[in-house]
Scaffold this motif. Structure first.
Motif, PDB file in Angstrom:
ATOM      1  N   MET A 167      14.373   3.353   0.444  1.00 32.58           N
ATOM      2  CA  MET A 167      12.958   3.303   0.098  1.00 32.58           C
ATOM      3  C   MET A 167      12.146   3.667   1.334  1.00 32.58           C
ATOM      4  SD  MET A 167      10.711   0.143  -1.435  1.00 32.58           S
ATOM      5  CE  MET A 167      11.494   0.302  -3.008  1.00 32.58           C
ATOM      6  N   LEU A 168      11.079   4.404   1.143  1.00 28.31           N
ATOM      7  CA  LEU A 168      10.192   4.773   2.244  1.00 28.31           C
ATOM      8  C   LEU A 168       9.573   3.524   2.849  1.00 28.31           C
ATOM      9  CD1 LEU A 168       8.408   7.810   0.612  1.00 28.31           C
ATOM     10  CD2 LEU A 168      10.154   7.886   2.382  1.00 28.31           C
ATOM     11  N   PRO A 169       9.396   3.491   4.176  1.00 26.14           N
ATOM     12  CA  PRO A 169       8.883   2.291   4.836  1.00 26.14           C
ATOM     13  C   PRO A 169       7.556   1.780   4.283  1.00 26.14           C
ATOM     14  CG  PRO A 169       9.585   3.925   6.454  1.00 26.14           C
ATOM     15  CD  PRO A 169       9.696   4.564   5.110  1.00 26.14           C
ATOM     16  N   GLY A 170       6.627   2.650   3.979  1.00 20.93           N
ATOM     17  CA  GLY A 170       5.315   2.218   3.506  1.00 20.93           C
ATOM     18  C   GLY A 170       5.212   2.035   2.009  1.00 20.93           C
ATOM     19  N   ALA A 171       6.326   2.149   1.283  1.00 19.63           N
ATOM     20  CA  ALA A 171       6.283   2.123  -0.181  1.00 19.63           C
ATOM     21  C   ALA A 171       6.452   0.734  -0.783  1.00 19.63           C
ATOM     22  CB  ALA A 171       7.353   3.047  -0.750  1.00 19.63           C
ATOM     23  N   ARG A 172       6.809  -0.258   0.021  1.00 22.07           N
ATOM     24  CA  ARG A 172       7.077  -1.587  -0.544  1.00 22.07           C
ATOM     25  C   ARG A 172       5.831  -2.241  -1.123  1.00 22.07           C
ATOM     26  NH1 ARG A 172      11.158  -2.567   3.854  1.00 22.07           N
ATOM     27  NH2 ARG A 172      13.129  -2.285   2.755  1.00 22.07           N
ATOM     28  N   LYS A 173       4.738  -2.246  -0.373  1.00 22.60           N
ATOM     29  CA  LYS A 173       3.519  -2.907  -0.863  1.00 22.60           C
ATOM     30  C   LYS A 173       2.971  -2.222  -2.112  1.00 22.60           C
ATOM     31  CE  LYS A 173       2.082  -5.157   3.367  1.00 22.60           C
ATOM     32  NZ  LYS A 173       1.142  -5.187   4.467  1.00 22.60           N
ATOM     33  N   PRO A 174       2.847  -0.896  -2.125  1.00 26.02           N
ATOM     34  CA  PRO A 174       2.360  -0.272  -3.367  1.00 26.02           C
ATOM     35  C   PRO A 174       3.279  -0.536  -4.564  1.00 26.02           C
ATOM     36  CG  PRO A 174       2.160   1.266  -1.550  1.00 26.02           C
ATOM     37  CD  PRO A 174       2.928   0.084  -1.028  1.00 26.02           C
ATOM     38  N   LEU A 175       4.594  -0.563  -4.332  1.00 26.80           N
ATOM     39  CA  LEU A 175       5.530  -0.845  -5.427  1.00 26.80           C
ATOM     40  C   LEU A 175       5.375  -2.281  -5.917  1.00 26.80           C
ATOM     41  CD1 LEU A 175       7.806   0.115  -7.242  1.00 26.80           C
ATOM     42  CD2 LEU A 175       9.419  -0.531  -5.442  1.00 26.80           C
ATOM     43  N   ARG A 176       5.245  -3.224  -4.978  1.00 22.46           N
ATOM     44  CA  ARG A 176       5.025  -4.624  -5.378  1.00 22.46           C
ATOM     45  C   ARG A 176       3.681  -4.768  -6.087  1.00 22.46           C
ATOM     46  NH1 ARG A 176       7.285  -6.539   0.151  1.00 22.46           N
ATOM     47  NH2 ARG A 176       5.094  -6.327   0.718  1.00 22.46           N
ATOM     48  N   TYR A 177       2.658  -4.027  -5.631  1.00 23.27           N
ATOM     49  CA  TYR A 177       1.352  -4.055  -6.291  1.00 23.27           C
ATOM     50  C   TYR A 177       1.483  -3.597  -7.746  1.00 23.27           C
ATOM     51  CZ  TYR A 177      -3.612  -3.292  -7.148  1.00 23.27           C
ATOM     52  OH  TYR A 177      -4.884  -3.341  -7.682  1.00 23.27           O
ATOM     53  N   LEU A 178       2.224  -2.525  -7.962  1.00 26.44           N
ATOM     54  CA  LEU A 178       2.431  -2.024  -9.323  1.00 26.44           C
ATOM     55  C   LEU A 178       3.197  -3.026 -10.178  1.00 26.44           C
ATOM     56  CD1 LEU A 178       3.230   1.745  -8.719  1.00 26.44           C
ATOM     57  CD2 LEU A 178       1.226   0.785  -9.858  1.00 26.44           C
ATOM     58  N   MET A 179       4.209  -3.676  -9.604  1.00 27.84           N
ATOM     59  CA  MET A 179       4.998  -4.655 -10.365  1.00 27.84           C
ATOM     60  C   MET A 179       4.143  -5.865 -10.746  1.00 27.84           C
ATOM     61  SD  MET A 179       8.791  -4.306  -8.559  1.00 27.84           S
ATOM     62  CE  MET A 179       8.553  -5.826  -7.748  1.00 27.84           C
ATOM     63  N   VAL A 180       3.370  -6.387  -9.798  1.00 27.64           N
ATOM     64  CA  VAL A 180       2.482  -7.513 -10.110  1.00 27.64           C
ATOM     65  C   VAL A 180       1.432  -7.075 -11.121  1.00 27.64           C
ATOM     66  CG1 VAL A 180       0.694  -9.043  -9.155  1.00 27.64           C
ATOM     67  CG2 VAL A 180       2.854  -8.745  -7.930  1.00 27.64           C
ATOM     68  N   GLY A 181       0.880  -5.873 -10.936  1.00 33.25           N
ATOM     69  CA  GLY A 181      -0.105  -5.348 -11.881  1.00 33.25           C
ATOM     70  C   GLY A 181       0.455  -5.193 -13.283  1.00 33.25           C
ATOM     71  N   ALA A 182       1.701  -4.736 -13.385  1.00 35.61           N
ATOM     72  CA  ALA A 182       2.341  -4.589 -14.705  1.00 35.61           C
ATOM     73  C   ALA A 182       2.519  -5.951 -15.365  1.00 35.61           C
ATOM     74  CB  ALA A 182       3.675  -3.867 -14.567  1.00 35.61           C
ATOM     75  N   CYS A 183       2.925  -6.952 -14.591  1.00 38.24           N
ATOM     76  CA  CYS A 183       3.066  -8.310 -15.147  1.00 38.24           C
ATOM     77  C   CYS A 183       1.723  -8.847 -15.622  1.00 38.24           C
ATOM     78  CB  CYS A 183       3.667  -9.244 -14.103  1.00 38.24           C
ATOM     79  SG  CYS A 183       5.397  -8.919 -13.740  1.00 38.24           S
ATOM     80  N   CYS A 184       0.681  -8.613 -14.831  1.00 37.83           N
ATOM     81  CA  CYS A 184      -0.657  -9.074 -15.207  1.00 37.83           C
ATOM     82  C   CYS A 184      -1.174  -8.324 -16.435  1.00 37.83           C
ATOM     83  CB  CYS A 184      -1.622  -8.934 -14.042  1.00 37.83           C
ATOM     84  SG  CYS A 184      -1.288 -10.105 -12.705  1.00 37.83           S
ATOM     85  N   ALA A 185      -0.864  -7.038 -16.536  1.00 35.08           N
ATOM     86  CA  ALA A 185      -1.270  -6.265 -17.713  1.00 35.08           C
ATOM     87  C   ALA A 185      -0.594  -6.811 -18.970  1.00 35.08           C
ATOM     88  CB  ALA A 185      -0.929  -4.789 -17.528  1.00 35.08           C
TER      89      ALA A 185
END
Length: 136
Positions: A1-19
């Motif tokens: 995984m790209l070094p800077g990709a963890r936070k955006p990926l976690r943001y998307l996962m949390v966002g998907a759960c909230c959606a």
């Protein structure tokens, strides 16, 4: 995984759960409790704003120790602003540009998730630095 990709990926996962929770809360409020769609949307907003703040603080941005009333106020302000931006963007895409409603929803969702990630990272949790106040 790209070094800077963890936070955006976690943001998307949390966002998907909230959606998903948003869909469940609104449908439950409408179908089970008999709310109209406006009351259901407001109920979901009131439940999910503090929940999504806590999830983003702990999972996405690892900010457990920096959670504060001031950062929550910034987060809630951001949520209201994104809600308004979504309404305006949908009006622009559908009414002015004539996009199909489903395509407009997809475009608006992607655009607002990018804006939401950046504003959460830099406005909500990026303000408090060592020696700086975390006020609004």
């Amino acid at each position: 995984m790209l070094p800077g990709a963890r936070k955006p990926l976690r943001y998307l996962m949390v966002g998907a759960c909230c959606a998903l929770l948003n869909l469940l809360i609104q449908n439950g409020a409408i179908l089970v409790l008999g709310f109209n769609y406006v009351a259901a949307a407001l109920t979901s907003f009131m439940i999910l704003t503090p929940l999504s703040y806590a999830l983003h603080a702990t999972i996405t941005f690892n900010q457990k120790e920096r959670q504060s009333l001031a950062s929550f106020a910034r987060y809630a302000l951001q949520c209201v602003a994104l809600l308004g931006a979504n309404i305006l963007l949908m009006a622009l895409l559908v009414e002015v540009l004539g996009l199909n409603i489903n395509l407009a929803i997809c475009v608006a969702t992607v655009m607002l998730h990018v804006i939401g990630y950046l504003s959460t990272r830099y406005f909500v949790f990026g303000r408090a630095k060592v020696g700086r106040s975390s006020v609004l």
